[in-house]
Design an enzyme around this catalytic site. Structure first.
Site, short mmCIF file in Angstrom:
data_model
loop_
_atom_site.label_atom_id
_atom_site.label_comp_id
_atom_site.label_asym_id
_atom_site.label_seq_id
_atom_site.Cartn_x
_atom_site.Cartn_y
_atom_site.Cartn_z
N LYS A 129 0.83 -1.22 0.00
CA LYS A 129 0.00 0.00 0.00
C LYS A 129 0.86 1.27 0.00
O LYS A 129 0.60 2.20 -0.75
CB LYS A 129 -0.93 0.04 1.22
CG LYS A 129 -1.90 -1.14 1.31
CD LYS A 129 -2.86 -0.99 2.47
CE LYS A 129 -2.19 -1.02 3.83
NZ LYS A 129 -1.68 -2.34 4.25
N ARG A 134 -9.68 0.98 8.86
CA ARG A 134 -9.29 -0.38 9.21
C ARG A 134 -10.36 -1.09 10.03
O ARG A 134 -10.18 -2.24 10.41
CB ARG A 134 -8.02 -0.32 10.05
CG ARG A 134 -6.75 -0.78 9.35
CD ARG A 134 -5.61 -0.58 10.33
NE ARG A 134 -4.45 -1.35 10.05
CZ ARG A 134 -3.39 -0.90 9.38
NH1 ARG A 134 -3.39 0.30 8.85
NH2 ARG A 134 -2.35 -1.67 9.21
N ARG A 165 11.39 -6.53 4.79
CA ARG A 165 11.25 -5.11 5.11
C ARG A 165 11.86 -4.80 6.48
O ARG A 165 12.39 -3.72 6.69
CB ARG A 165 9.76 -4.73 5.09
CG ARG A 165 9.53 -3.22 5.19
CD ARG A 165 8.11 -2.83 4.89
NE ARG A 165 7.22 -3.06 6.02
CZ ARG A 165 5.90 -2.84 6.00
NH1 ARG A 165 5.33 -2.42 4.90
NH2 ARG A 165 5.17 -3.07 7.05
N ARG A 188 11.48 -1.08 11.62
CA ARG A 188 10.21 -1.12 12.35
C ARG A 188 10.16 -2.32 13.27
O ARG A 188 10.29 -3.47 12.82
CB ARG A 188 9.04 -1.19 11.36
CG ARG A 188 8.64 0.17 10.80
CD ARG A 188 7.56 0.06 9.76
NE ARG A 188 6.35 -0.61 10.23
CZ ARG A 188 5.24 -0.69 9.51
NH1 ARG A 188 5.20 -0.16 8.30
NH2 ARG A 188 4.19 -1.31 10.00
N ARG A 214 -0.74 -8.97 13.57
CA ARG A 214 -1.23 -7.95 12.63
C ARG A 214 -2.06 -8.60 11.54
O ARG A 214 -3.08 -8.04 11.11
CB ARG A 214 -0.04 -7.21 12.01
CG ARG A 214 0.52 -6.15 12.96
CD ARG A 214 1.96 -5.81 12.64
NE ARG A 214 2.14 -5.14 11.38
CZ ARG A 214 3.31 -5.13 10.72
NH1 ARG A 214 4.37 -5.73 11.22
NH2 ARG A 214 3.41 -4.49 9.57
P1 ADP Z 1 0.98 -2.32 8.00
O1 ADP Z 1 -0.18 -2.11 7.07
O2 ADP Z 1 2.21 -2.81 7.33
O3 ADP Z 1 0.63 -3.14 9.21
P2 ADP Z 1 0.80 0.46 8.88
O4 ADP Z 1 1.95 1.38 8.80
O5 ADP Z 1 -0.37 0.74 8.01
O6 ADP Z 1 1.45 -0.95 8.59
O7 ADP Z 1 0.28 0.36 10.39
C1 ADP Z 1 1.14 0.08 11.46
C2 ADP Z 1 0.36 0.04 12.77
O8 ADP Z 1 -0.22 1.33 13.03
C3 ADP Z 1 -0.82 -0.92 12.82
O9 ADP Z 1 -0.42 -2.24 13.15
C4 ADP Z 1 -1.68 -0.28 13.92
O10 ADP Z 1 -1.17 -0.54 15.19
C5 ADP Z 1 -1.49 1.21 13.66
N1 ADP Z 1 -2.54 1.73 12.74
C6 ADP Z 1 -2.34 2.19 11.48
N2 ADP Z 1 -3.50 2.58 10.91
C7 ADP Z 1 -4.47 2.35 11.84
C8 ADP Z 1 -5.88 2.52 11.86
N3 ADP Z 1 -6.55 3.00 10.79
N4 ADP Z 1 -6.56 2.17 12.98
C9 ADP Z 1 -5.91 1.71 14.05
N5 ADP Z 1 -4.59 1.49 14.10
C10 ADP Z 1 -3.85 1.81 13.00
#
Ligand code: ADP
Length: 192
Positions: A13, A88, A127, A133, A145
């Site tokens: 994404k 999400r 990654r 991270r 996750r």
């Molecule tokens: P990935 O899609 O690789 O898991 P992201 O960078 O999108 O990574 O998200 C990392 C973390 O940030 C998630 O595991 C969550 O803890 C938090 N997060 C991101 N977006 C949201 C959201 N819309 N609602 C709740 N938590 C979020």
């Protein structure tokens, strides 16, 4: 034009968002990036978000929604957004609809990157070497996750499907190959 880029962790994404905003002149809003920015700058929001992110859990809806809406407001002049990592949960999807409707706007499409779970795990492992991270480095957190995605986030697909806005794109292959597939869908949304 407002697009939700959807898909599990590691689907691509972030990578594809960057290419899409350049080509279509949109604003990229990644909730993950915004949380990480806050963590880096040791803000109150960052400290709070970190406790959830480190475990691979979602940051609570009311916090995430408030933050996202503030970011949209900050970019009020934008010709459109790519929402990456948001919504999400169903609650977040409903909040986004209400928020955009109040502005006379809407989500035009949800583009979903489809990638098998074994490939996702490989990509996240790769990654972890470069991203630094913590949530990419720990297999238990990665699994959590993916589980959270399947339980809480996947239902958001039905939400947009009901509206006839859900489009699937194969997320396997080279970055440019996947990008071309996405562009074909975006171009079909807005005939030149
Ligand atoms: P990935 O899609 O690789 O898991 P992201 O960078 O999108 O990574 O998200 C990392 C973390 O940030 C998630 O595991 C969550 O803890 C938090 N997060 C991101 N977006 C949201 C959201 N819309 N609602 C709740 N938590 C979020």
């Amino acid at each position: 034009m407002n697009i939700v880029l959807f898909g599990p962790p590691g689907a691509g994404k972030g990578t594809q968002s960057k290419l899409l905003i350049e080509k279509y002149g949109l604003t990229h809003l990644s909730t993950g990036d915004i949380f990480r920015y806050n963590i880096k700058n040791e803000t109150e929001l960052g400290t709070l978000a970190k406790t959830y992110m480190d475990k691979g859990e979602l940051v609570p809806d009311h916090i995430t929604i408030k933050m996202l809406e503030a970011e949209v407001e900050k970019n009020a002049g934008s010709s459109g957004f790519i929402f990456d990592g948001f919504p999400r949960t169903i609650k977040q999807a409903e909040a986004l609809d209400n928020f955009l409707n109040a502005k006379g706007s809407q989500i035009h499409s949800m583009l979903a990157l489809v990638v098998p779970e074994t490939e996702l795990k490989n990509r996240l492992k790769e990654r972890a070497i470069t991203s630094g991270r913590a949530d990419d480095a720990n297999p238990t957190v990665i699994q959590n996750r993916i589980d959270v995605y399947n339980n809480e986030t996947l239902p958001v697909k039905n939400y947009y499907q009901t509206d006839g806005k859900y489009i699937e794109v194969v997320g396997l292959g080279g970055i440019q190959e996947v990008f071309s597939r996405l562009c074909a869908e975006v171009d079909a949304l807005v005939p030149a």
